[in-house]
Design a protein around this motif. Structure first.
Motif, mmCIF file in Angstrom:
data_model
loop_
_atom_site.group_PDB
_atom_site.id
_atom_site.type_symbol
_atom_site.label_atom_id
_atom_site.label_comp_id
_atom_site.label_asym_id
_atom_site.label_seq_id
_atom_site.Cartn_x
_atom_site.Cartn_y
_atom_site.Cartn_z
ATOM 1 N N LYS A 6 4.713 10.006 -5.557
ATOM 2 C CA LYS A 6 4.691 8.671 -4.949
ATOM 3 C C LYS A 6 4.347 8.761 -3.465
ATOM 4 O O LYS A 6 3.583 7.951 -2.954
ATOM 5 N N LYS A 7 4.902 9.750 -2.786
ATOM 6 C CA LYS A 7 4.625 9.918 -1.362
ATOM 7 C C LYS A 7 3.144 10.228 -1.141
ATOM 8 O O LYS A 7 2.510 9.695 -0.227
ATOM 9 N N GLU A 8 2.599 11.085 -1.996
ATOM 10 C CA GLU A 8 1.176 11.443 -1.906
ATOM 11 C C GLU A 8 0.296 10.211 -2.137
ATOM 12 O O GLU A 8 -0.661 9.969 -1.401
ATOM 13 N N LEU A 9 0.625 9.422 -3.154
ATOM 14 C CA LEU A 9 -0.160 8.229 -3.456
ATOM 15 C C LEU A 9 0.006 7.168 -2.361
ATOM 16 O O LEU A 9 -0.951 6.470 -2.025
ATOM 17 N N LYS A 10 1.198 7.069 -1.816
ATOM 18 C CA LYS A 10 1.419 6.131 -0.708
ATOM 19 C C LYS A 10 0.544 6.509 0.481
ATOM 20 O O LYS A 10 -0.072 5.645 1.105
ATOM 21 N N ARG A 11 0.479 7.798 0.775
ATOM 22 C CA ARG A 11 -0.364 8.268 1.877
ATOM 23 C C ARG A 11 -1.830 7.930 1.606
ATOM 24 O O ARG A 11 -2.552 7.484 2.506
ATOM 25 N N MET A 12 -2.276 8.116 0.369
ATOM 26 C CA MET A 12 -3.652 7.775 0.004
ATOM 27 C C MET A 12 -3.913 6.288 0.229
ATOM 28 O O MET A 12 -4.954 5.903 0.774
ATOM 29 N N LEU A 13 -2.969 5.458 -0.215
ATOM 30 C CA LEU A 13 -3.117 4.013 -0.045
ATOM 31 C C LEU A 13 -3.196 3.634 1.433
ATOM 32 O O LEU A 13 -4.014 2.794 1.825
ATOM 33 N N GLU A 14 -2.366 4.249 2.242
ATOM 34 C CA GLU A 14 -2.376 3.952 3.674
ATOM 35 C C GLU A 14 -3.688 4.379 4.331
ATOM 36 O O GLU A 14 -4.211 3.678 5.196
ATOM 37 N N GLU A 15 -4.238 5.496 3.897
ATOM 38 C CA GLU A 15 -5.529 5.945 4.434
ATOM 39 C C GLU A 15 -6.650 4.999 4.027
ATOM 40 O O GLU A 15 -7.508 4.658 4.846
ATOM 41 N N ILE A 16 -6.639 4.569 2.776
ATOM 42 C CA ILE A 16 -7.652 3.611 2.310
ATOM 43 C C ILE A 16 -7.522 2.303 3.079
ATOM 44 O O ILE A 16 -8.524 1.701 3.487
ATOM 45 N N GLU A 18 -6.446 1.834 6.113
ATOM 46 C CA GLU A 18 -6.996 2.011 7.455
ATOM 47 C C GLU A 18 -8.524 1.982 7.441
ATOM 48 O O GLU A 18 -9.148 1.387 8.325
ATOM 49 N N ARG A 19 -9.128 2.631 6.442
ATOM 50 C CA ARG A 19 -10.600 2.611 6.332
ATOM 51 C C ARG A 19 -11.110 1.199 6.100
ATOM 52 O O ARG A 19 -12.124 0.787 6.686
ATOM 53 N N LYS A 20 -10.423 0.441 5.245
ATOM 54 C CA LYS A 20 -10.859 -0.928 4.960
ATOM 55 C C LYS A 20 -10.738 -1.808 6.197
ATOM 56 O O LYS A 20 -11.603 -2.642 6.451
ATOM 57 N N ILE A 21 -9.695 -1.624 6.975
ATOM 58 C CA ILE A 21 -9.531 -2.394 8.209
ATOM 59 C C ILE A 21 -10.672 -2.079 9.178
ATOM 60 O O ILE A 21 -11.267 -2.983 9.773
ATOM 61 N N LYS A 65 -11.373 -7.375 2.096
ATOM 62 C CA LYS A 65 -10.130 -8.144 2.196
ATOM 63 C C LYS A 65 -9.400 -8.162 0.857
ATOM 64 O O LYS A 65 -8.177 -8.032 0.806
ATOM 65 N N GLN A 66 -10.138 -8.322 -0.221
ATOM 66 C CA GLN A 66 -9.527 -8.304 -1.549
ATOM 67 C C GLN A 66 -8.912 -6.936 -1.830
ATOM 68 O O GLN A 66 -7.812 -6.835 -2.358
ATOM 69 N N ARG A 67 -9.608 -5.891 -1.465
ATOM 70 C CA ARG A 67 -9.079 -4.541 -1.657
ATOM 71 C C ARG A 67 -7.814 -4.337 -0.834
ATOM 72 O O ARG A 67 -6.856 -3.728 -1.297
ATOM 73 N N LEU A 68 -7.788 -4.882 0.391
ATOM 74 C CA LEU A 68 -6.582 -4.790 1.221
ATOM 75 C C LEU A 68 -5.394 -5.472 0.547
ATOM 76 O O LEU A 68 -4.273 -4.950 0.587
ATOM 77 N N ILE A 69 -5.626 -6.601 -0.081
ATOM 78 C CA ILE A 69 -4.563 -7.299 -0.807
ATOM 79 C C ILE A 69 -4.042 -6.415 -1.937
ATOM 80 O O ILE A 69 -2.826 -6.288 -2.128
ATOM 81 N N GLU A 70 -4.954 -5.783 -2.673
ATOM 82 C CA GLU A 70 -4.553 -4.889 -3.767
ATOM 83 C C GLU A 70 -3.753 -3.697 -3.241
ATOM 84 O O GLU A 70 -2.770 -3.278 -3.853
ATOM 85 N N ILE A 71 -4.166 -3.162 -2.104
ATOM 86 C CA ILE A 71 -3.475 -2.022 -1.502
ATOM 87 C C ILE A 71 -2.080 -2.430 -1.041
ATOM 88 O O ILE A 71 -1.096 -1.723 -1.294
ATOM 89 N N ALA A 74 0.146 -2.726 -3.994
ATOM 90 C CA ALA A 74 0.556 -1.405 -4.490
ATOM 91 C C ALA A 74 1.628 -0.790 -3.583
ATOM 92 O O ALA A 74 2.610 -0.223 -4.084
ATOM 93 N N LEU A 75 1.471 -0.918 -2.268
ATOM 94 C CA LEU A 75 2.480 -0.393 -1.347
ATOM 95 C C LEU A 75 3.817 -1.120 -1.532
ATOM 96 O O LEU A 75 4.882 -0.502 -1.476
ATOM 97 N N GLY A 76 3.756 -2.413 -1.791
ATOM 98 C CA GLY A 76 4.978 -3.170 -2.067
ATOM 99 C C GLY A 76 5.658 -2.704 -3.340
ATOM 100 O O GLY A 76 6.890 -2.637 -3.422
#
Length: 115
Positions: A6-16, A18-21, A65-71, A74-76
């Motif tokens: 979960k920690k690894e996947l959370k880190r992946m989500l956070e990196e994605i 940041e890239r989307k932003i 923006k849609q991808r950010l909502i999905e991310i 997932a983080l929630g």
């Protein structure tokens, strides 16, 4: 799913995220550039190109923006403890799928309509 995964996947989500932003910010800059070009004296082809580029950047921004909502969703789910569960059938989403698409909402069977 164990805490390490979960920690690894959370880190992946956070990196994605940041890239989307960054992509959204770059698209905004590119749209401003296209708008300023449109104000220059130009022919019909220049205007058409400018409009096309602006539409392209708007589309990319909306998709990001849609991808950010999905991310964020997932983080929630990670925080609430429901991450990795298919929204349709409630079964676990495979780790391989989550590594490839960490914001996946459905297992591969439900996503492909095989259920």
């Amino acid at each position: 799913m164990d805490a390490k995964r979960k920690k690894e996947l959370k880190r992946m989500l956070e990196e994605i995220r940041e890239r989307k932003i960054l992509e959204i910010k770059q698209n905004a800059t590119d749209m401003e550039s296209a708008d300023s070009f449109k104000n220059d004296a130009g022919d019909f082809a220049d205007t058409a190109t400018s409009i096309y580029e602006k539409d392209l950047h708007l589309d990319l921004t909306e998709k990001n923006k849609q991808r950010l909502i999905e991310i964020e969703d997932a983080l929630g789910k990670i925080e609430s403890g429901s991450y990795g569960k298919c929204e349709r059938c409630g079964k676990d989403i495979s780790l391989e799928r989550l590594k490839a698409l960490p914001f996946a909402k459905n297992c591969i069977k439900c996503q492909s309509g095989k259920k």
